[in-house]
Motif scaffolding. Sequence first.
Motif, PDB file in Angstrom:
ATOM      1  N   HIS A  91      34.514 -24.444 -32.416  1.00  0.00           N
ATOM      2  CA  HIS A  91      34.523 -24.763 -31.174  1.00  0.00           C
ATOM      3  C   HIS A  91      35.644 -25.686 -30.549  1.00  0.00           C
ATOM      4  O   HIS A  91      35.795 -25.741 -29.487  1.00  0.00           O
ATOM      5  N   THR A  92      36.264 -26.292 -31.499  1.00  0.00           N
ATOM      6  CA  THR A  92      37.345 -27.133 -31.066  1.00  0.00           C
ATOM      7  C   THR A  92      38.573 -26.872 -32.061  1.00  0.00           C
ATOM      8  O   THR A  92      39.555 -27.875 -31.779  1.00  0.00           O
ATOM      9  N   MET A  93      38.622 -26.003 -32.553  1.00  0.00           N
ATOM     10  CA  MET A  93      39.934 -25.514 -33.558  1.00  0.00           C
ATOM     11  C   MET A  93      41.303 -25.451 -32.835  1.00  0.00           C
ATOM     12  O   MET A  93      42.226 -25.992 -33.188  1.00  0.00           O
ATOM     13  N   SER A  94      41.164 -25.149 -31.384  1.00  0.00           N
ATOM     14  CA  SER A  94      42.530 -25.184 -30.673  1.00  0.00           C
ATOM     15  C   SER A  94      43.161 -26.432 -30.405  1.00  0.00           C
ATOM     16  O   SER A  94      44.398 -26.572 -30.291  1.00  0.00           O
ATOM     17  N   GLU A  95      42.369 -27.508 -30.809  1.00  0.00           N
ATOM     18  CA  GLU A  95      42.850 -28.879 -30.522  1.00  0.00           C
ATOM     19  C   GLU A  95      43.002 -29.636 -32.174  1.00  0.00           C
ATOM     20  O   GLU A  95      43.314 -30.741 -31.969  1.00  0.00           O
ATOM     21  N   HIS A  96      42.982 -28.626 -32.904  1.00  0.00           N
ATOM     22  CA  HIS A  96      43.212 -29.349 -34.273  1.00  0.00           C
ATOM     23  C   HIS A  96      44.545 -29.537 -34.505  1.00  0.00           C
ATOM     24  O   HIS A  96      45.449 -29.001 -34.140  1.00  0.00           O
ATOM     25  N   PRO A  97      44.949 -30.871 -35.005  1.00  0.00           N
ATOM     26  CA  PRO A  97      46.203 -31.271 -35.147  1.00  0.00           C
ATOM     27  C   PRO A  97      47.444 -30.434 -35.733  1.00  0.00           C
ATOM     28  O   PRO A  97      48.631 -30.501 -35.301  1.00  0.00           O
ATOM     29  N   ILE A  98      46.795 -29.617 -36.680  1.00  0.00           N
ATOM     30  CA  ILE A  98      48.089 -28.580 -37.362  1.00  0.00           C
ATOM     31  C   ILE A  98      47.867 -27.417 -36.600  1.00  0.00           C
ATOM     32  O   ILE A  98      48.668 -26.612 -36.749  1.00  0.00           O
ATOM     33  N   LEU A  99      46.686 -26.994 -36.060  1.00  0.00           N
ATOM     34  CA  LEU A  99      46.687 -25.610 -35.411  1.00  0.00           C
ATOM     35  C   LEU A  99      47.027 -25.564 -33.737  1.00  0.00           C
ATOM     36  O   LEU A  99      47.447 -24.650 -33.382  1.00  0.00           O
ATOM     37  N   LYS A 100      46.972 -26.710 -33.205  1.00  0.00           N
ATOM     38  CA  LYS A 100      47.038 -26.667 -31.637  1.00  0.00           C
ATOM     39  C   LYS A 100      48.408 -26.180 -31.131  1.00  0.00           C
ATOM     40  O   LYS A 100      48.815 -25.833 -30.065  1.00  0.00           O
ATOM     41  N   HIS A 101      49.654 -26.287 -32.089  1.00  0.00           N
ATOM     42  CA  HIS A 101      50.839 -25.807 -31.657  1.00  0.00           C
ATOM     43  C   HIS A 101      51.060 -24.458 -32.131  1.00  0.00           C
ATOM     44  O   HIS A 101      52.386 -24.150 -32.123  1.00  0.00           O
ATOM     45  N   LYS A 102      50.095 -23.809 -32.667  1.00  0.00           N
ATOM     46  CA  LYS A 102      50.542 -22.529 -33.512  1.00  0.00           C
ATOM     47  C   LYS A 102      49.849 -21.406 -32.680  1.00  0.00           C
ATOM     48  O   LYS A 102      48.901 -21.370 -32.049  1.00  0.00           O
ATOM     49  N   SER A 103      50.391 -20.352 -32.846  1.00  0.00           N
ATOM     50  CA  SER A 103      49.911 -19.066 -32.269  1.00  0.00           C
ATOM     51  C   SER A 103      49.877 -17.897 -33.429  1.00  0.00           C
ATOM     52  O   SER A 103      50.627 -17.980 -34.352  1.00  0.00           O
ATOM     53  N   PHE A 104      49.122 -16.907 -33.483  1.00  0.00           N
ATOM     54  CA  PHE A 104      48.942 -15.690 -34.422  1.00  0.00           C
ATOM     55  C   PHE A 104      48.746 -14.381 -33.737  1.00  0.00           C
ATOM     56  O   PHE A 104      48.126 -14.260 -32.704  1.00  0.00           O
ATOM     57  N   HIS A 105      48.875 -13.590 -34.672  1.00  0.00           N
ATOM     58  CA  HIS A 105      48.947 -12.016 -34.489  1.00  0.00           C
ATOM     59  C   HIS A 105      47.560 -11.646 -34.884  1.00  0.00           C
ATOM     60  O   HIS A 105      46.863 -10.747 -33.985  1.00  0.00           O
ATOM     61  N   ARG A 106      46.850 -12.269 -35.608  1.00  0.00           N
ATOM     62  CA  ARG A 106      45.301 -12.068 -35.985  1.00  0.00           C
ATOM     63  C   ARG A 106      44.730 -13.095 -36.283  1.00  0.00           C
ATOM     64  O   ARG A 106      45.028 -13.940 -36.879  1.00  0.00           O
TER      65      ARG A 106
END
Length: 242
Positions: A91-106
Amino acid sequence: MAEANLDGNGHVGGEKRVKHYSNFHRILLVGEGDFSFAACLARRFGSAVNMVATSLDSRATLRRSYTTSAIDNLETIEGLGGTVLHEVDVHTMSEHPILKHKSFHRIVYNFPHAGFCGPEPSFSQIKLHRDLVRGFLKNAKTMLMDDGEIHVTHKTAHPYSKWEIEKLADEQALFLIEEVQFSVWDYEGYVNRRGSGAKCNRTFPIGEASTYKFSKNDHGMLCASALLNLSSADLVECARAK
């Protein structure tokens, strides 16, 4: 997350594929139980440098719930250069400090489940499941590359069909690219765990299940538009090529 040594095309050596996934993809796996799916991909690719695998559980909880299997899988992933994150809420993973600046193909969520709070066919239980998937899709969309895909693997028989995965995706303005029958035999080493409750380490019967692939773009419409924009000369050239 460690990055691979990329060639001029942004690729890591030769391509290796496991069903829908390639070592060329930046992959985010969420809701991993004992991390066996992520470990399966890592072993087949021979590298996990472009992979992030997450779970809601803490590492200590994994040790208690899955004894040695989860820890062995974590060591495989991390040993091949992958990133493992614990206590990640979809529900909040897009704001995780390690994940919020990353984007993914899958971005992959296999057999999402909100926990056992009542009988599976009950309205309240289905609502919990739908809210979980809704929250995941909402967050995953913001973390997806423009040409990326969100994959949700889900049982399709009653009562699981009542989750209405496609409608939940439509709420987030996501487009269904394809629905593909899921077979656990395509993923050597993957063990589908219950992941919740006193029997969390046990497997569950998969039965009829599909992997739903969603994107931020309507690929079909884009292809149709491209064909309409071809000039007559282009069409003649295509015909000659055939």
